[in-house]
Design an enzyme around this catalytic site. Structure first.
Site, mmCIF file in Angstrom:
data_model
loop_
_atom_site.group_PDB
_atom_site.id
_atom_site.type_symbol
_atom_site.label_atom_id
_atom_site.label_comp_id
_atom_site.label_asym_id
_atom_site.label_seq_id
_atom_site.Cartn_x
_atom_site.Cartn_y
_atom_site.Cartn_z
ATOM 1 N N ARG A 71 -10.554 -2.961 -4.417
ATOM 2 C CA ARG A 71 -12.151 -3.081 -3.910
ATOM 3 C C ARG A 71 -12.797 -3.123 -5.644
ATOM 4 N NH1 ARG A 71 -12.633 -1.284 2.303
ATOM 5 N NH2 ARG A 71 -11.307 -2.849 3.257
ATOM 6 N N LYS A 101 -7.291 0.197 -1.178
ATOM 7 C CA LYS A 101 -7.298 -0.311 0.724
ATOM 8 C C LYS A 101 -6.594 -1.857 0.486
ATOM 9 C CE LYS A 101 -9.277 3.248 1.023
ATOM 10 N NZ LYS A 101 -9.334 3.878 2.601
ATOM 11 N N ASP A 130 -15.487 2.607 2.938
ATOM 12 C CA ASP A 130 -15.410 1.659 3.790
ATOM 13 C C ASP A 130 -16.169 0.291 3.521
ATOM 14 O OD1 ASP A 130 -12.406 2.024 5.230
ATOM 15 O OD2 ASP A 130 -12.937 2.571 6.859
ATOM 16 N N ARG A 132 0.980 -1.428 0.238
ATOM 17 C CA ARG A 132 -0.073 0.069 -0.354
ATOM 18 C C ARG A 132 0.727 1.671 0.207
ATOM 19 N NH1 ARG A 132 -4.751 -1.067 4.020
ATOM 20 N NH2 ARG A 132 -5.336 0.596 2.919
HETATM 21 C C1 S3P Z 1 -9.005 5.453 8.720
HETATM 22 C C2 S3P Z 1 -9.534 6.381 7.284
HETATM 23 C C3 S3P Z 1 -9.749 5.341 5.993
HETATM 24 C C4 S3P Z 1 -10.483 4.345 6.246
HETATM 25 C C5 S3P Z 1 -9.638 3.595 6.753
HETATM 26 C C6 S3P Z 1 -9.663 4.202 8.526
HETATM 27 C C7 S3P Z 1 -9.180 6.163 9.253
HETATM 28 O O1 S3P Z 1 -8.184 5.508 5.250
HETATM 29 O O2 S3P Z 1 -10.407 3.244 4.743
HETATM 30 O O3 S3P Z 1 -10.468 2.463 7.019
HETATM 31 O O4 S3P Z 1 -9.303 5.445 10.613
HETATM 32 O O5 S3P Z 1 -8.441 7.228 9.807
HETATM 33 P P1 S3P Z 1 -7.886 6.634 3.908
HETATM 34 O O6 S3P Z 1 -7.470 7.788 5.550
HETATM 35 O O7 S3P Z 1 -6.769 6.155 3.989
HETATM 36 O O8 S3P Z 1 -9.050 7.382 3.147
#
Ligand code: S3P
Length: 434
Positions: free
Chosen positions: A347, A343, A316, A123
Site C-alpha cells: 500500500r 497488506k 487499514d 502474504r
Molecule cells: C485485522 C487485523 C489487521 C488488519 C486487517 C484485519 C483483524 O491486520 O490490517 O485488515 O481482523 O484482526 P494485522 O493483524 O496484520 O495488522
C-alpha cells in the site's frame, strides 16, 4: 475486470448505512461455531472475505441458517465438534480468515489445508506458523513461508508466553484461538494496542480470559455459550466517506451505528488532528462493542506528522488518509508503518504511484510516506486488486480536475459490496464498468 470511472466534482450528503465490520464478522462466525447452542447474528458483512469464513465453517459441518440479509442463525458444534473438511478451505483474499483459522485448525484432531487467491498467496504466514510451531503445531508452508498452509492436526498443543514481534491483531487472535486447545495457559504480549475484537467476543460468548495492560491470557478447554449479537458498521468502510466528506466542499454526512472501538479510531483521531469536522453522536453499545452515529462536514485540512502510536489504530485506513493528505495544505509525514507493505497490496508503493499519477508529490519510504498537499489532476490508476486502494482513489474524484479511471476494482466486494451504489447515492459521480 471491474473499472471505476469517477467524474470530477460533487459532494457527499445525507445518511449512509455502511457495511458491517469485517473483523468482527469473521470472529462472529468462528466463535458462534464453537459455542454450545444457537447464536443469532445480524449486521454480518456479506462480503467475499467473510463469506469465505462462512463457507469454511459450513464445510466443517456447522449449520448456518440465513435469516435475512446480514442475518443468520449459527448452530454451534462446541469446542471439539468441527468435522474434517473434504477439500482445501479457500480463504480467497482474506488474510484475517487465513491467519485466524490457522490457529483454530492447529488445535483440531484432523488435517486441513488453507488456500487463497494470488494476493493472499504472497502474504507472509510465518508470523503465525512459527509461534504455532512453538505450541507444538505442525504446519507446512511454501519455501517462501506463504500459503498453501497444510495443517497436520492431531497434535497436543502447549500454551506459550509470546511477545508479538509486530503489533498484529491477526497474530494475537490466531494464537488465542490455538490456545483454546492448549494444555497450559497462553499469554500474548503486544508491543502496542491492536484491535481487541477477539478478546471482547470471547467475553460475549462467556469464555474466561484475563486482560491486563498489554497482556492477554486464556486457558484451553473452556466453554462457549451461544449468544446473540449485532455487528457494528465498519469504521474502515466509513473511513472513505469521512475523508470524502472532509475534502469535498458542501458535504454533510451522517454514518449511523459505526463501531468506535478505541483500538480502531486512529482514522478519526488523525483526521481531527488535520482539522476535520467530525462528531460522534449518540454513543452507545452493541454488545461489548462501542458504536456511535458519526457526523462529518467538509473542512480545510492541514498536513501533519502522524504519531506512530496511531499507526496500529488506523492500519487499514492509510489509503484513505493518504488522499486526505493529498488534499491538505502542507506536508504529511508517516513513519513506523512498514506493515502497509504486506497488506492486500504494497500500500505504500501502490498509493505513492497513484498519487503521483494524479500530480501529487508523494515520496515513499521503507516504512511510510511523505506527501505534499496539492491539486489533484485526473488519470489512470491501477488498484492492483486492492479493495481499499480502489475506494480511496474513488474519493479523490471529489477534488480532481479531470476524470479518474481506477482499474481492477472487483475486490471492493471483499469488504464493501455496495460501496459504489452508496457512494453514488451520497453524491460521488461514480460509474462501474464490468
Ligand atoms: C485485522 C487485523 C489487521 C488488519 C486487517 C484485519 C483483524 O491486520 O490490517 O485488515 O481482523 O484482526 P494485522 O493483524 O496484520 O495488522
Amino acid at each position: 475486470m471491474t473499472t471505476f470511472i469517477i467524474q470530477p466534482g460533487g459532494c457527499l450528503r445525507g445518511s449512509l448505512q455502511v457495511a458491517g465490520d469485517k473483523s468482527i464478522s469473521h470472529r462472529a462466525i468462528m466463535l458462534a461455531a464453537l459455542a454450545e447452542g444457537c447464536s443469532e447474528i445480524d449486521g454480518f458483512l456479506e462480503g467475499a472475505d467473510c463469506l469465505a469464513t462462512r463457507h469454511a465453517f459450513a464445510a466443517m459441518g456447522v449449520e448456518i441458517e440465513p435469516t435475512g440479509y446480514g442475518q443468520m442463525r449459527i448452530h454451534g458444534v462446541g469446542l471439539h465438534g468441527l468435522k474434517a473438511p473434504s477439500a482445501p478451505l479457500d480463504m480467497g483474499n482474506a488474510g484475517t480468515a487465513m491467519r485466524l483459522l490457522a490457529g483454530l485448525l492447529a488445535g483440531q484432531r484432523f488435517p486441513s489445508t488453507l488456500i487463497g487467491d494470488a494476493s493472499l498467496s504472497r502474504r507472509p504466514m510465518r508470523r503465525v506458523t512459527e509461534p504455532l510451531a512453538l505450541m507444538g503445531a505442525q504446519i507446512d508452508t511454501t519455501a517462501a513461508g506463504t500459503a498453501p498452509l497444510h495443517i497436520h492436526g492431531g497434535q497436543a498443543l502447549r500454551g506459550i508466553d509470546y511477545i508479538l514481534p509486530v503489533a498484529s491483531a491477526q497474530i494475537k487472535s490466531c494464537l488465542l484461538l490455538a490456545g483454546l486447545y492448549a494444555q497450559e495457559s497462553t499469554c500474548i504480549t503486544e508491543p502496542a494496542p491492536t484491535r481487541d475484537h477477539t478478546e471482547l467476543m470471547l467475553q460475549a460468548f462467556g469464555y474466561p480470559l484475563e486482560h491486563s495492560g498489554s497482556q492477554v491470557r486464556l486457558s484451553g478447554g473452556g466453554r462457549f455459550t451461544a449468544t446473540s449479537m449485532s455487528i457494528p458498521a465498519d469504521i474502515s468502510s466509513a473511513a472513505f466517506f469521512l475523508v470524502g466528506a472532509s475534502i469535498a466542499a458542501d458535504s454533510k454526512l451522517v454514518l449511523p451505528a459505526v463501531g468506535i472501538n478505541p483500538t480502531r479510531i486512529g482514522v478519526i483521531n488523525l483526521l481531527q488532528q488535520m482539522g476535520a469536522d467530525i462528531q460522534l453522536d449518540n454513543p452507545r453499545w452493541a454488545g461489548y462493542e462501542p458504536i456511535a452515529d458519526i457526523r462529518v462536514r467538509s473542512a480545510p485540512l492541514q498536513g501533519i506528522v502522524i504519531p506512530e502510536d496511531q499507526v496500529p489504530l488506523a492500519i487499514d485506513e492509510f489509503p484513505a488518509l493518504f488522499i486526505a493528505a493529498a488534499c491538505a495544505e502542507g506536508e504529511t509525514r508517516l513513519t513506523g508503518a512498514a506493515e502497509l507493505r504486506v497488506k492486500e497490496s504494497d500500500r505504500i508503493q501502490v498509493m505513492a504511484d497513484g498519487l503521483r499519477r494524479l500530480g501529487i508529490v508523494a515520496e515513499p519510504t521503507a516504512d511510510g510516506m511523505v506527501i505534499q498537499g496539492g491539486a489533484l489532476q485526473g488519470g489512470d490508476i491501477d488498484s492492483y486488486g486492492d479493495h481499499r486502494i480502489a475506494m480511496a482513489f474513488a474519493m479523490a474524484g471529489l477534488r480532481a480536475a479531470r476524470p479518474i479511471t481506477i482499474r481492477d476494482c472487483a475486490n471492493v466486494a471483499t469488504s464493501f459490496p455496495d460501496f459504489a451504489v452508496l457512494a453514488q447515492q451520497a453524491g460521488l459521480f461514480i460509474k462501474v464498468q464490468a
